[in-house]
Design a protein around this motif. Structure first.
Motif, short mmCIF file in Angstrom:
data_model
loop_
_atom_site.label_atom_id
_atom_site.label_comp_id
_atom_site.label_asym_id
_atom_site.label_seq_id
_atom_site.Cartn_x
_atom_site.Cartn_y
_atom_site.Cartn_z
N ALA A 69 25.50 35.28 14.83
CA ALA A 69 25.84 36.65 15.20
C ALA A 69 27.22 36.66 15.86
O ALA A 69 27.57 35.76 16.63
N LEU A 70 27.98 37.67 15.55
CA LEU A 70 29.30 37.82 16.13
C LEU A 70 29.17 38.26 17.57
O LEU A 70 28.49 39.25 17.87
N LYS A 71 29.79 37.53 18.45
CA LYS A 71 29.75 37.88 19.87
C LYS A 71 30.96 38.73 20.16
O LYS A 71 32.09 38.30 19.99
N GLU A 72 30.71 39.96 20.59
CA GLU A 72 31.79 40.89 20.89
C GLU A 72 31.87 41.12 22.39
O GLU A 72 30.85 41.26 23.06
N THR A 73 33.08 41.19 22.90
CA THR A 73 33.30 41.48 24.30
C THR A 73 34.43 42.50 24.41
O THR A 73 35.48 42.31 23.80
N VAL A 74 34.18 43.58 25.15
CA VAL A 74 35.20 44.58 25.39
C VAL A 74 35.47 44.61 26.88
O VAL A 74 34.55 44.81 27.68
N ILE A 75 36.72 44.40 27.27
CA ILE A 75 37.09 44.38 28.68
C ILE A 75 38.17 45.43 28.92
O ILE A 75 39.17 45.46 28.21
N LEU A 76 37.93 46.28 29.90
CA LEU A 76 38.89 47.31 30.27
C LEU A 76 39.62 46.85 31.52
O LEU A 76 38.98 46.53 32.54
N GLN A 77 40.94 46.80 31.44
CA GLN A 77 41.75 46.45 32.60
C GLN A 77 42.64 47.64 32.94
O GLN A 77 43.32 48.18 32.07
N PHE A 78 42.60 48.03 34.22
CA PHE A 78 43.39 49.18 34.65
C PHE A 78 43.65 49.07 36.14
O PHE A 78 42.72 48.87 36.93
N ALA A 79 44.88 49.21 36.53
CA ALA A 79 45.28 49.24 37.94
C ALA A 79 44.72 48.06 38.73
O ALA A 79 44.19 48.22 39.83
N GLY A 80 44.82 46.88 38.17
CA GLY A 80 44.38 45.68 38.87
C GLY A 80 42.88 45.48 38.91
O GLY A 80 42.40 44.55 39.54
N ARG A 81 42.12 46.34 38.23
CA ARG A 81 40.66 46.20 38.17
C ARG A 81 40.25 45.82 36.75
O ARG A 81 40.99 46.07 35.80
N GLU A 82 39.06 45.25 36.65
CA GLU A 82 38.57 44.81 35.34
C GLU A 82 37.09 45.11 35.22
O GLU A 82 36.32 44.82 36.13
N THR A 83 36.68 45.69 34.09
CA THR A 83 35.28 46.00 33.83
C THR A 83 35.01 45.69 32.37
O THR A 83 35.84 46.00 31.52
N ASP A 84 33.88 45.10 32.09
CA ASP A 84 33.57 44.85 30.68
C ASP A 84 32.44 45.77 30.21
O ASP A 84 31.71 46.36 31.00
N TYR A 85 32.32 45.89 28.90
CA TYR A 85 31.37 46.82 28.28
C TYR A 85 29.94 46.50 28.68
O TYR A 85 29.15 47.41 28.93
#
Length: 135
Positions: A69-85
């Motif tokens: 299975a394809l492992k997908e990761t989405v990470i949002l980086q904004f203003a020095g912060r980081e959050t993933d899906y």
């Protein structure tokens, strides 16, 4: 004199073409001889293969190889912060189960709108339930 040279060149080209054709014919004949098998011997071999195949048990079919299975990761980086899906989805599921007292299995569709400037993720579940969670 030029005419004589042309005639000679044409004769040489014709001779070379005839020689090439003769070589090709010899090669083709040799290949055909090698491929010719006595019909009786070929028939006996074919019958032996058929009998041997019938006597053997059919081999177990191999199951088709499963693709990883394809492992997908989405990470949002904004203003020095980081959050993933995965973290956002986990928070949405927690809201669904703890705040709304519903089962995760009841979720048919989820649409998530990320608003990093507000530090929130807005969501719509099953087309009618809305809410937000902190990023």
């Amino acid at each position: 004199m030029k005419m004589a040279a042309r005639r000679t060149a044409v004769k040489e080209a014709a001779a070379a073409a005839e020689e090439k054709t003769a070589k090709t014919a010899k090669t083709t004949a040799a290949k055909t001889e090698k491929k010719t098998v006595k019909p009786a011997a070929a028939k006996v071999e074919a019958e032996e293969k058929t009998v041997n195949a019938a006597e053997e048990k059919p081999a177990a079919k191999k199951a088709p190889a499963k693709k990883a299975a394809l492992k997908e990761t989405v990470i949002l980086q904004f203003a020095g912060r980081e959050t993933d899906y995965a973290d956002v989805m986990k928070k949405v599921k927690e809201y669904w189960t703890k705040e709304l007292k519903k089962k995760v299995g009841d979720m048919a569709s989820v649409t998530i709108y990320l608003k990093p400037e507000e530090g929130k993720a807005y969501f719509v579940i099953n087309g009618d339930v809305t809410g937000s969670v902190e990023l």
